[in-house]
Scaffold this motif. Structure first.
Motif, PDB file in Angstrom:
ATOM      1  N   ILE A  29       0.857  -1.186   0.000  1.00  0.00           N
ATOM      2  CA  ILE A  29       0.000   0.000   0.000  1.00  0.00           C
ATOM      3  C   ILE A  29       0.889   1.230   0.000  1.00  0.00           C
ATOM      4  N   ASP A  30       0.615   2.138  -0.910  1.00  0.00           N
ATOM      5  CA  ASP A  30       1.397   3.361  -1.035  1.00  0.00           C
ATOM      6  C   ASP A  30       1.425   4.110   0.294  1.00  0.00           C
ATOM      7  N   GLY A  31       2.619   4.474   0.732  1.00  0.00           N
ATOM      8  CA  GLY A  31       2.782   5.226   1.967  1.00  0.00           C
ATOM      9  C   GLY A  31       2.837   4.377   3.225  1.00  0.00           C
ATOM     10  N   MET A  32       2.691   3.059   3.098  1.00  0.00           N
ATOM     11  CA  MET A  32       2.709   2.162   4.257  1.00  0.00           C
ATOM     12  C   MET A  32       3.989   1.321   4.229  1.00  0.00           C
ATOM     13  N   HIS A  33       4.433   0.920   5.404  1.00  0.00           N
ATOM     14  CA  HIS A  33       5.601   0.043   5.490  1.00  0.00           C
ATOM     15  C   HIS A  33       5.252  -1.333   4.942  1.00  0.00           C
ATOM     16  N   PHE A  34       6.210  -1.943   4.282  1.00  0.00           N
ATOM     17  CA  PHE A  34       6.068  -3.305   3.760  1.00  0.00           C
ATOM     18  C   PHE A  34       7.253  -4.086   4.282  1.00  0.00           C
ATOM     19  N   LEU A  35       6.999  -5.119   5.064  1.00  0.00           N
ATOM     20  CA  LEU A  35       8.078  -5.852   5.712  1.00  0.00           C
ATOM     21  C   LEU A  35       7.951  -7.338   5.420  1.00  0.00           C
ATOM     22  N   VAL A  36       8.948  -7.867   4.730  1.00  0.00           N
ATOM     23  CA  VAL A  36       9.043  -9.292   4.446  1.00  0.00           C
ATOM     24  C   VAL A  36      10.484  -9.693   4.702  1.00  0.00           C
ATOM     25  N   TYR A  37      10.662 -10.803   5.382  1.00  0.00           N
ATOM     26  CA  TYR A  37      12.003 -11.312   5.657  1.00  0.00           C
ATOM     27  C   TYR A  37      12.334 -12.404   4.656  1.00  0.00           C
ATOM     28  N   GLU A  45      25.303 -16.610  -1.212  1.00  0.00           N
ATOM     29  CA  GLU A  45      25.820 -15.243  -1.289  1.00  0.00           C
ATOM     30  C   GLU A  45      24.624 -14.302  -1.374  1.00  0.00           C
ATOM     31  N   LEU A  46      24.795 -13.088  -0.855  1.00  0.00           N
ATOM     32  CA  LEU A  46      23.717 -12.120  -0.973  1.00  0.00           C
ATOM     33  C   LEU A  46      23.530 -11.733  -2.432  1.00  0.00           C
ATOM     34  N   PRO A  47      22.287 -11.563  -2.858  1.00  0.00           N
ATOM     35  CA  PRO A  47      22.056 -11.149  -4.243  1.00  0.00           C
ATOM     36  C   PRO A  47      22.371  -9.661  -4.394  1.00  0.00           C
ATOM     37  N   PRO A  48      22.593  -9.200  -5.616  1.00  0.00           N
ATOM     38  CA  PRO A  48      22.861  -7.770  -5.823  1.00  0.00           C
ATOM     39  C   PRO A  48      21.613  -6.920  -5.587  1.00  0.00           C
ATOM     40  N   GLN A  49      20.431  -7.543  -5.722  1.00  0.00           N
ATOM     41  CA  GLN A  49      19.189  -6.807  -5.502  1.00  0.00           C
ATOM     42  C   GLN A  49      18.077  -7.771  -5.126  1.00  0.00           C
ATOM     43  N   VAL A  50      17.014  -7.220  -4.549  1.00  0.00           N
ATOM     44  CA  VAL A  50      15.807  -7.973  -4.248  1.00  0.00           C
ATOM     45  C   VAL A  50      14.717  -7.401  -5.142  1.00  0.00           C
ATOM     46  N   VAL A  51      13.969  -8.274  -5.783  1.00  0.00           N
ATOM     47  CA  VAL A  51      12.892  -7.842  -6.666  1.00  0.00           C
ATOM     48  C   VAL A  51      11.560  -8.212  -6.024  1.00  0.00           C
ATOM     49  N   SER A  56      -1.136  -4.492  -9.043  1.00  0.00           N
ATOM     50  CA  SER A  56      -1.682  -3.228  -8.562  1.00  0.00           C
ATOM     51  C   SER A  56      -2.912  -2.881  -9.391  1.00  0.00           C
ATOM     52  N   PRO A  57      -3.701  -1.921  -8.927  1.00  0.00           N
ATOM     53  CA  PRO A  57      -4.884  -1.527  -9.706  1.00  0.00           C
ATOM     54  C   PRO A  57      -4.540  -1.037 -11.115  1.00  0.00           C
ATOM     55  N   THR A  58      -3.312  -0.566 -11.303  1.00  0.00           N
ATOM     56  CA  THR A  58      -2.901  -0.072 -12.626  1.00  0.00           C
ATOM     57  C   THR A  58      -2.079  -1.087 -13.406  1.00  0.00           C
ATOM     58  N   GLY A  59      -1.978  -2.301 -12.885  1.00  0.00           N
ATOM     59  CA  GLY A  59      -1.221  -3.340 -13.578  1.00  0.00           C
ATOM     60  C   GLY A  59      -0.095  -3.881 -12.719  1.00  0.00           C
ATOM     61  N   PRO A  60       0.757  -4.711 -13.301  1.00  0.00           N
ATOM     62  CA  PRO A  60       1.858  -5.316 -12.537  1.00  0.00           C
ATOM     63  C   PRO A  60       2.813  -4.260 -11.984  1.00  0.00           C
ATOM     64  N   LEU A  61       3.304  -4.527 -10.790  1.00  0.00           N
ATOM     65  CA  LEU A  61       4.259  -3.644 -10.120  1.00  0.00           C
ATOM     66  C   LEU A  61       5.553  -4.424  -9.928  1.00  0.00           C
ATOM     67  N   ARG A  62       6.664  -3.799 -10.241  1.00  0.00           N
ATOM     68  CA  ARG A  62       7.984  -4.411 -10.048  1.00  0.00           C
ATOM     69  C   ARG A  62       8.881  -3.386  -9.381  1.00  0.00           C
TER      70      ARG A  62
END
Length: 127
Positions: A29-37, A45-51, A56-62
């Protein structure tokens, strides 16, 4: 360190083990914290990024979030917080165990709550 014995998010044979909690992530939700472990096995090894992918109501979000190894936290704090999230999933019937057919009151669920609580020194009431 692997928590919960949950099925890994990556295919078998990839040599990587990753566990996610909460098992069913909350809405983004826009403006709300999003917490996933995401708990990575020690051999990973740690990845270079998390995707993060979502609908969303306007289509896929990445969202691509860079991983900054120099900002890692030492100690068990994050693992303890992740273990608490796993216990919450188990208590509320939303864990990987319940998705595979075990009820909240099953011995397997109770044993997992006790194991996580004992390992990470968390107080809880087994379901």
């Amino acid at each position: 360190e692997t928590l919960g014995g949950a099925p890994p998010l990556l295919p078998e044979g990839s040599g990587k083990v990753i566990h996610q909690t909460p098992f069913c992530p909350p809405p983004v939700i826009d403006g709300m914290h999003f917490l996933v472990y995401a708990i990575y096995g020690k051999e990973n090894e740690l990845p270079p990024q998390v995707v993060i992918l979502a609908d969303s109501p306007t289509g896929p979000l990445r969202m691509e979030i860079p991983v900054e190894p120099e900002r890692t936290i030492t100690g068990n704090l994050l693992h303890t917080m992740a273990a608490r999230s796993m216990i919450r999933d188990l208590e509320e019937g939303r864990s990987w165990l319940q998705q595979t057919g075990y009820s909240r009151s099953s011995t397997e669920v109770r044993n997992e709550v006790v194991r996580l609580g004992t390992t990470y020194q968390l107080l809880s009431s087994p379901p």
